[in-house]
Scaffold this active site. Sequence first.
Site, PDB file in Angstrom:
ATOM      1  N   ARG A 145       6.947 -15.936 -37.665  1.00  0.00           N
ATOM      2  CA  ARG A 145       6.579 -17.020 -38.566  1.00  0.00           C
ATOM      3  C   ARG A 145       5.949 -16.440 -39.828  1.00  0.00           C
ATOM      4  O   ARG A 145       5.321 -15.391 -39.792  1.00  0.00           O
ATOM      5  CB  ARG A 145       5.569 -17.956 -37.906  1.00  0.00           C
ATOM      6  CG  ARG A 145       6.184 -18.964 -36.950  1.00  0.00           C
ATOM      7  CD  ARG A 145       5.149 -19.932 -36.409  1.00  0.00           C
ATOM      8  NE  ARG A 145       4.150 -19.250 -35.617  1.00  0.00           N
ATOM      9  CZ  ARG A 145       2.924 -18.974 -36.004  1.00  0.00           C
ATOM     10  NH1 ARG A 145       2.490 -19.343 -37.211  1.00  0.00           N
ATOM     11  NH2 ARG A 145       2.085 -18.336 -35.221  1.00  0.00           N
ATOM     12  N   LYS A 164       7.345 -25.947 -34.133  1.00  0.00           N
ATOM     13  CA  LYS A 164       6.062 -25.962 -34.842  1.00  0.00           C
ATOM     14  C   LYS A 164       6.092 -26.987 -35.980  1.00  0.00           C
ATOM     15  O   LYS A 164       5.090 -27.632 -36.266  1.00  0.00           O
ATOM     16  CB  LYS A 164       5.742 -24.573 -35.381  1.00  0.00           C
ATOM     17  CG  LYS A 164       5.778 -23.473 -34.336  1.00  0.00           C
ATOM     18  CD  LYS A 164       4.752 -23.668 -33.243  1.00  0.00           C
ATOM     19  CE  LYS A 164       4.806 -22.497 -32.275  1.00  0.00           C
ATOM     20  NZ  LYS A 164       3.806 -22.546 -31.218  1.00  0.00           N
ATOM     21  N   HIS A 171      -1.245 -27.706 -29.740  1.00  0.00           N
ATOM     22  CA  HIS A 171      -0.611 -26.416 -29.422  1.00  0.00           C
ATOM     23  C   HIS A 171      -1.068 -26.000 -28.015  1.00  0.00           C
ATOM     24  O   HIS A 171      -1.864 -25.077 -27.860  1.00  0.00           O
ATOM     25  CB  HIS A 171      -1.050 -25.387 -30.472  1.00  0.00           C
ATOM     26  CG  HIS A 171      -0.296 -24.103 -30.441  1.00  0.00           C
ATOM     27  ND1 HIS A 171      -0.789 -22.953 -31.017  1.00  0.00           N
ATOM     28  CD2 HIS A 171       0.918 -23.769 -29.928  1.00  0.00           C
ATOM     29  CE1 HIS A 171       0.089 -21.970 -30.856  1.00  0.00           C
ATOM     30  NE2 HIS A 171       1.116 -22.437 -30.197  1.00  0.00           N
ATOM     31  N   CYS A 206      -1.116 -15.445 -27.128  1.00  0.00           N
ATOM     32  CA  CYS A 206      -2.395 -15.265 -26.439  1.00  0.00           C
ATOM     33  C   CYS A 206      -2.350 -15.778 -24.998  1.00  0.00           C
ATOM     34  O   CYS A 206      -3.390 -16.031 -24.391  1.00  0.00           O
ATOM     35  CB  CYS A 206      -3.512 -15.936 -27.217  1.00  0.00           C
ATOM     36  SG  CYS A 206      -3.882 -15.050 -28.742  1.00  0.00           S
ATOM     37  N   ARG A 234      11.845 -12.400 -28.465  1.00  0.00           N
ATOM     38  CA  ARG A 234      11.671 -13.670 -27.751  1.00  0.00           C
ATOM     39  C   ARG A 234      12.841 -13.996 -26.836  1.00  0.00           C
ATOM     40  O   ARG A 234      13.967 -13.540 -27.056  1.00  0.00           O
ATOM     41  CB  ARG A 234      11.564 -14.806 -28.793  1.00  0.00           C
ATOM     42  CG  ARG A 234      10.358 -14.709 -29.706  1.00  0.00           C
ATOM     43  CD  ARG A 234       9.238 -15.552 -29.205  1.00  0.00           C
ATOM     44  NE  ARG A 234       7.965 -15.278 -29.866  1.00  0.00           N
ATOM     45  CZ  ARG A 234       6.858 -15.976 -29.634  1.00  0.00           C
ATOM     46  NH1 ARG A 234       6.864 -16.986 -28.789  1.00  0.00           N
ATOM     47  NH2 ARG A 234       5.733 -15.662 -30.224  1.00  0.00           N
TER      48      ARG A 234
END
Length: 601
Positions: free
Chosen positions: A86, A225, A245, A269, A385
């Site tokens: 991003r 997003k 989120h 995270c 990903r």
Amino acid sequence: MKNLAPAIFPPKGIGDAKPSNKAVLDWVHEIATLTQPENIFWCDGSEREREFLITESLKQNVLIELNEKKVPRSYLHRSSPNDVARVEQFTFVCTPTKEEAGPTNNWAEPGETYAKLRDLLSGAMRGRTMFVIPYMMGPADSPLTKVGFEITDSKYVVLSLRTMTRMGEIALRRLGDDPNAEWNRGVHSLLDVNPERRFICHFPQDNTIISVGSGYGGNVLLSKKCLALRIGSYLARKQNWMAEHMLILGVESPQGRKHYVAAAFPSACGKTNFAMLIPPAHFKGWKVTTVGDDIGWMRIRDGRLYAVNPENGYFGVVPGTSHKSNPNAMRSIAHDTIYTNVALTDDGDVWWEGKDGEPPAHAIDWRGNDWTPQSKEKAAHPNSRFTTPMRNNPALDPDVEKGEGVPISAIIFGGRRSDTAPLVYQAFDWNHGVYLGATMASETTAAATGAVGRVRRDPMAMLPFCGYNIGDYFQHWLDIGKQLANPPLIFNVNWFRKGADGKFLWPGFGENMRVLKWIIDRCEGSGGALESPIGWLPSPHDLDLAELDIDHNAVDELLGLDHEEWQKEIAAHKEFFDSLGGVVPEVLQKQREQLAAGFEM
Ligand code: GTP
Ligand code: SPV
Ligand code: MN
């Protein structure tokens, strides 16, 4: 301009699922007039369409076929090396006034921005195919569910959205023919994939997103997003719900008692890992199920918060994923998966740093170059990903399609902090919990371009995703709390605290069950805790650490508060609030003063 994606001409019966809603047709006509594509492909989400697009993508090297025996029906995609994450610096919220976008967003004036984007899009799809993708976010019978359309000139986007969303006829049916129905307009064009012409622009007041110059993840899968969080949060405030989120998971005890929790951790995270947690052997009979791994939409019902996962698939971080760290993810990505920017082995399998077993003696790295274990470069990009359907997840929660959502017992905030933040603690009440969320901080990761490992404030893990003024967002959280007779309890966790040797003190992954169990105990009113100035802290014997190989000092360090670190932390909270220029609600300022008083500041 380099022609990245020559037009494709499908056989009859493919690419002709034209919607009947006039508002949609007018908009598609307008964008086609501007971008001048060779042809328009109306996606229906069918299996035939998938097969056709895969064949074309293989021909044009958009996808590379993997070994059918190793990873059935799976493909590798390599994005441009300048386009791997991003881009927060090129992401804009274009509200009529700068104040509406607030101090944490890049703001651009809507009129000028539309004009600039119109210039960039003018003739941008010449010689290419323009795909029109109808999609639905949320279960078919949920009041929260939204319809979006994404126009794109990327087959990779079409194939990814069919995994990530409920795409095709189902969305058209949901939308119906009402020309005034609410739906999101998304326009994406690769242009020439040049960072100098890369802009991700949101026009919340028009329910519109325009993204140009990228072909990667959150920049271009506009459902995720852009719609589910940035536009979603804007709509949520107006319509009195929450777009967060957050992962959503279910925890069931051996006695069959079930709770759902939602957790907001910043990008890379630990959301996907936590959502797929497998309890260690000691927790025999406990079961964790996944509702969602990235985004939670919540609404008030009977005085509680109920959550749905608007998505239909997972766009997850690959490196570090193994049978040891996340067996459910490994099984999810064993077939029907699109891999982006991982390494390709000589036998047509995929490889990445942290995968089980020995590294291959030779592979092709994410850039397409030869790679051996001696190479200095990583084989897989740190933000490589997988795109995989949620149906692949062996731990998928049975209520994932339930329209009313699942009732949330606890909300967990968490960041990546090598110091200061203890393993877990509980807020005193809702407003204090909102303060914990508002002052969250985390070390930056490879999920966004820019420096990695820098501690930054990331309120509710929404810093890059809140589509309006962050002060109003904090107030929205406080206002929601006032409407909840049974609000979720709020917690903060930190899996990433490090010892003096620079190693993680906590084993993490499946062992996070020990923390989750304490959280559930607190929800059931049975778990013990000590009152501290930052909230309720478990003492070592309040956590079930049986059969865990961890030394006492590490546990003390994990659950301890360092007075000096916290004085610095609270000063940083003030600095952060001050940097927001007076938008922070008084209630949260008061919370900060109380916290400071607890540390004699
Ligand atoms: P996004 O998809 O970007 O939003 O990331 P995410 O929040 O879903 O994070 P994910 O679960 O993919 O984990 C990101 C990285 O953190 C991976 O490299 C994981 O291996 C690592 N990680 C996840 N959980 C833990 C944990 O409990 N302990 C440690 N040490 N690392 C973890
Ligand atoms: C994140 O960065 O939080 C992601 C990856 O989930 S992306 O979809 O690229 O935003
Ligand atoms: Mn994730």
